[in-house]
Design a protein around this motif. Sequence first.
Motif, PDB file in Angstrom:
ATOM      1  N   ALA A  63       2.546  -6.242  -1.037  1.00 64.18           N
ATOM      2  CA  ALA A  63       3.919  -5.901  -0.758  1.00 64.18           C
ATOM      3  C   ALA A  63       4.747  -5.985  -2.275  1.00 64.18           C
ATOM      4  CB  ALA A  63       4.775  -6.713   0.259  1.00 64.18           C
ATOM      5  N   VAL A  64       4.265  -6.977  -3.077  1.00 64.90           N
ATOM      6  CA  VAL A  64       4.873  -7.152  -4.430  1.00 64.90           C
ATOM      7  C   VAL A  64       4.422  -6.178  -5.420  1.00 64.90           C
ATOM      8  CG1 VAL A  64       4.929  -8.864  -6.236  1.00 64.90           C
ATOM      9  CG2 VAL A  64       4.926  -9.749  -4.115  1.00 64.90           C
ATOM     10  N   LEU A  65       3.192  -5.779  -5.480  1.00 66.43           N
ATOM     11  CA  LEU A  65       2.848  -4.596  -6.265  1.00 66.43           C
ATOM     12  C   LEU A  65       3.360  -3.394  -5.881  1.00 66.43           C
ATOM     13  CD1 LEU A  65      -1.121  -5.567  -6.496  1.00 66.43           C
ATOM     14  CD2 LEU A  65       0.913  -5.827  -8.271  1.00 66.43           C
ATOM     15  N   THR A  66       3.610  -3.238  -4.815  1.00 71.32           N
ATOM     16  CA  THR A  66       4.268  -1.835  -4.101  1.00 71.32           C
ATOM     17  C   THR A  66       5.839  -1.964  -4.743  1.00 71.32           C
ATOM     18  OG1 THR A  66       2.776  -1.676  -2.436  1.00 71.32           O
ATOM     19  CG2 THR A  66       4.692  -0.417  -2.136  1.00 71.32           C
ATOM     20  N   ALA A  67       6.359  -3.181  -4.435  1.00 76.45           N
ATOM     21  CA  ALA A  67       7.797  -3.178  -4.932  1.00 76.45           C
ATOM     22  C   ALA A  67       7.828  -3.107  -6.443  1.00 76.45           C
ATOM     23  CB  ALA A  67       8.343  -4.556  -4.259  1.00 76.45           C
ATOM     24  N   ALA A  68       6.973  -3.819  -6.983  1.00 78.24           N
ATOM     25  CA  ALA A  68       6.816  -3.615  -8.598  1.00 78.24           C
ATOM     26  C   ALA A  68       6.713  -2.352  -9.082  1.00 78.24           C
ATOM     27  CB  ALA A  68       6.071  -4.645  -9.116  1.00 78.24           C
ATOM     28  N   GLU A  69       5.854  -1.484  -8.547  1.00 74.04           N
ATOM     29  CA  GLU A  69       5.888  -0.125  -9.106  1.00 74.04           C
ATOM     30  C   GLU A  69       7.052   0.550  -8.673  1.00 74.04           C
ATOM     31  OE1 GLU A  69       4.130   3.330 -10.787  1.00 74.04           O
ATOM     32  OE2 GLU A  69       3.695   1.365 -10.997  1.00 74.04           O
ATOM     33  N   ARG A  70       7.703   0.454  -7.443  1.00 73.75           N
ATOM     34  CA  ARG A  70       8.799   1.026  -7.137  1.00 73.75           C
ATOM     35  C   ARG A  70       9.871   0.719  -8.176  1.00 73.75           C
ATOM     36  NH1 ARG A  70       9.002  -0.041  -2.305  1.00 73.75           N
ATOM     37  NH2 ARG A  70      10.225  -2.037  -2.479  1.00 73.75           N
ATOM     38  N   TRP A  71      10.232  -0.513  -8.513  1.00 71.16           N
ATOM     39  CA  TRP A  71      11.181  -0.964  -9.535  1.00 71.16           C
ATOM     40  C   TRP A  71      10.808  -0.421 -10.787  1.00 71.16           C
ATOM     41  CZ3 TRP A  71      15.829  -1.925  -8.889  1.00 71.16           C
ATOM     42  CH2 TRP A  71      16.276  -2.142  -7.423  1.00 71.16           C
TER      43      TRP A  71
ATOM     44  N   LEU B  66      -1.441   1.191 -17.878  1.00 74.44           N
ATOM     45  CA  LEU B  66      -1.933   0.422 -16.823  1.00 74.44           C
ATOM     46  C   LEU B  66      -1.186   0.572 -15.381  1.00 74.44           C
ATOM     47  CD1 LEU B  66      -4.159  -1.698 -15.743  1.00 74.44           C
ATOM     48  CD2 LEU B  66      -2.886  -3.505 -16.695  1.00 74.44           C
ATOM     49  N   ARG B  67      -1.695   1.049 -14.313  1.00 75.83           N
ATOM     50  CA  ARG B  67      -1.004   1.211 -13.136  1.00 75.83           C
ATOM     51  C   ARG B  67      -2.154   0.598 -11.987  1.00 75.83           C
ATOM     52  NH1 ARG B  67       2.110   0.513 -15.717  1.00 75.83           N
ATOM     53  NH2 ARG B  67       3.796   1.769 -17.022  1.00 75.83           N
ATOM     54  N   TRP B  68      -1.350   0.480 -10.805  1.00 78.81           N
ATOM     55  CA  TRP B  68      -2.105   0.355  -9.631  1.00 78.81           C
ATOM     56  C   TRP B  68      -2.195   1.258  -8.780  1.00 78.81           C
ATOM     57  CZ3 TRP B  68       0.946  -3.716 -12.123  1.00 78.81           C
ATOM     58  CH2 TRP B  68       0.117  -4.726 -12.339  1.00 78.81           C
ATOM     59  N   ARG B  69      -3.200   1.781  -8.240  1.00 80.73           N
ATOM     60  CA  ARG B  69      -2.909   2.738  -6.995  1.00 80.73           C
ATOM     61  C   ARG B  69      -3.337   1.788  -5.723  1.00 80.73           C
ATOM     62  NH1 ARG B  69      -7.243   5.636  -8.000  1.00 80.73           N
ATOM     63  NH2 ARG B  69      -8.511   4.413  -6.436  1.00 80.73           N
ATOM     64  N   MET B  70      -2.096   1.947  -4.711  1.00 77.39           N
ATOM     65  CA  MET B  70      -2.203   1.055  -3.537  1.00 77.39           C
ATOM     66  C   MET B  70      -2.368   1.868  -2.569  1.00 77.39           C
ATOM     67  SD  MET B  70       0.071  -1.129  -5.769  1.00 77.39           S
ATOM     68  CE  MET B  70       1.324   0.125  -5.801  1.00 77.39           C
ATOM     69  N   ARG B  71      -3.419   1.742  -1.749  1.00 77.30           N
ATOM     70  CA  ARG B  71      -3.586   2.372  -0.354  1.00 77.30           C
ATOM     71  C   ARG B  71      -4.132   1.656   0.723  1.00 77.30           C
ATOM     72  NH1 ARG B  71      -6.527   7.347  -2.055  1.00 77.30           N
ATOM     73  NH2 ARG B  71      -4.704   7.937  -2.976  1.00 77.30           N
ATOM     74  N   ASP B  72      -3.388   1.573   1.880  1.00 83.18           N
ATOM     75  CA  ASP B  72      -4.219   0.814   3.021  1.00 83.18           C
ATOM     76  C   ASP B  72      -4.595  -0.453   2.850  1.00 83.18           C
ATOM     77  OD1 ASP B  72      -4.135   3.327   4.607  1.00 83.18           O
ATOM     78  OD2 ASP B  72      -5.801   3.892   3.790  1.00 83.18           O
ATOM     79  N   GLY B  73      -3.716  -1.314   2.326  1.00 88.44           N
ATOM     80  CA  GLY B  73      -4.021  -2.451   1.964  1.00 88.44           C
ATOM     81  C   GLY B  73      -4.958  -2.838   0.834  1.00 88.44           C
ATOM     82  N   ALA B  74      -5.262  -1.913   0.172  1.00 89.31           N
ATOM     83  CA  ALA B  74      -6.337  -2.191  -1.186  1.00 89.31           C
ATOM     84  C   ALA B  74      -5.457  -1.800  -2.282  1.00 89.31           C
ATOM     85  CB  ALA B  74      -7.604  -1.156  -0.927  1.00 89.31           C
ATOM     86  N   VAL B  75      -5.922  -2.300  -3.406  1.00 89.42           N
ATOM     87  CA  VAL B  75      -5.460  -2.143  -4.826  1.00 89.42           C
ATOM     88  C   VAL B  75      -6.393  -1.482  -5.433  1.00 89.42           C
ATOM     89  CG1 VAL B  75      -4.166  -3.069  -6.849  1.00 89.42           C
ATOM     90  CG2 VAL B  75      -3.462  -3.741  -4.418  1.00 89.42           C
ATOM     91  N   ALA B  76      -6.414  -0.653  -6.446  1.00 91.64           N
ATOM     92  CA  ALA B  76      -7.343  -0.174  -7.395  1.00 91.64           C
ATOM     93  C   ALA B  76      -6.496   0.118  -8.823  1.00 91.64           C
ATOM     94  CB  ALA B  76      -7.943   1.026  -6.935  1.00 91.64           C
ATOM     95  N   PRO B  77      -6.960  -0.579  -9.955  1.00 94.08           N
ATOM     96  CA  PRO B  77      -6.282  -0.389 -11.068  1.00 94.08           C
ATOM     97  C   PRO B  77      -6.696   1.091 -11.358  1.00 94.08           C
ATOM     98  CG  PRO B  77      -8.286  -2.011 -11.249  1.00 94.08           C
ATOM     99  CD  PRO B  77      -7.940  -1.496  -9.982  1.00 94.08           C
TER     100      PRO B  77
END
Length: 161
Positions: A95-103, A147-158
Amino acid sequence: MTHLFSAASLALFGAFAPQDAEAPSVTTELFGEGCLGTSYFLRVDLDEDGAKAAETAVLEEVERLRRVLDWRDESSEFSRLPASGSVGVSAELYAVLTAAERWRKRSNGAFDPAAAHIDRVWEGAEAAGTAPEDDALAAAVDEVQGLRWRMRDGAVAPTRV
């Protein structure tokens, strides 16, 4: 993150709410230091024993989230994200990484949690009692910009962009 604290607040309210609706309300105020490097003020409508129990529960939840999110702690879940590959993460970190990317996107990059890489260069130089090397800062800035994160289905991949 708001949802996490809201859920914690509701749970605390239910756990520590007076059982007798007719009982007079007592407000207790507690102040403490050393919570995430700052102080806190907690005001609850409970007697002193109930307030202390609520304070303990709040501080335990803050510590649990710190172990997940603290980028300065090498043992935190966030700090242990792999440099490559996909890994399942806790709902809180996701949730935090998703919100951070949105911001990051909304602010056109003015807010970027990847900037922690730059901060680490400064901290290393400070510990050595020197200013950071220009090359080290430039490398950290280049790393942050890609550097970014790809988020999908509860998993994170740099991922690099």
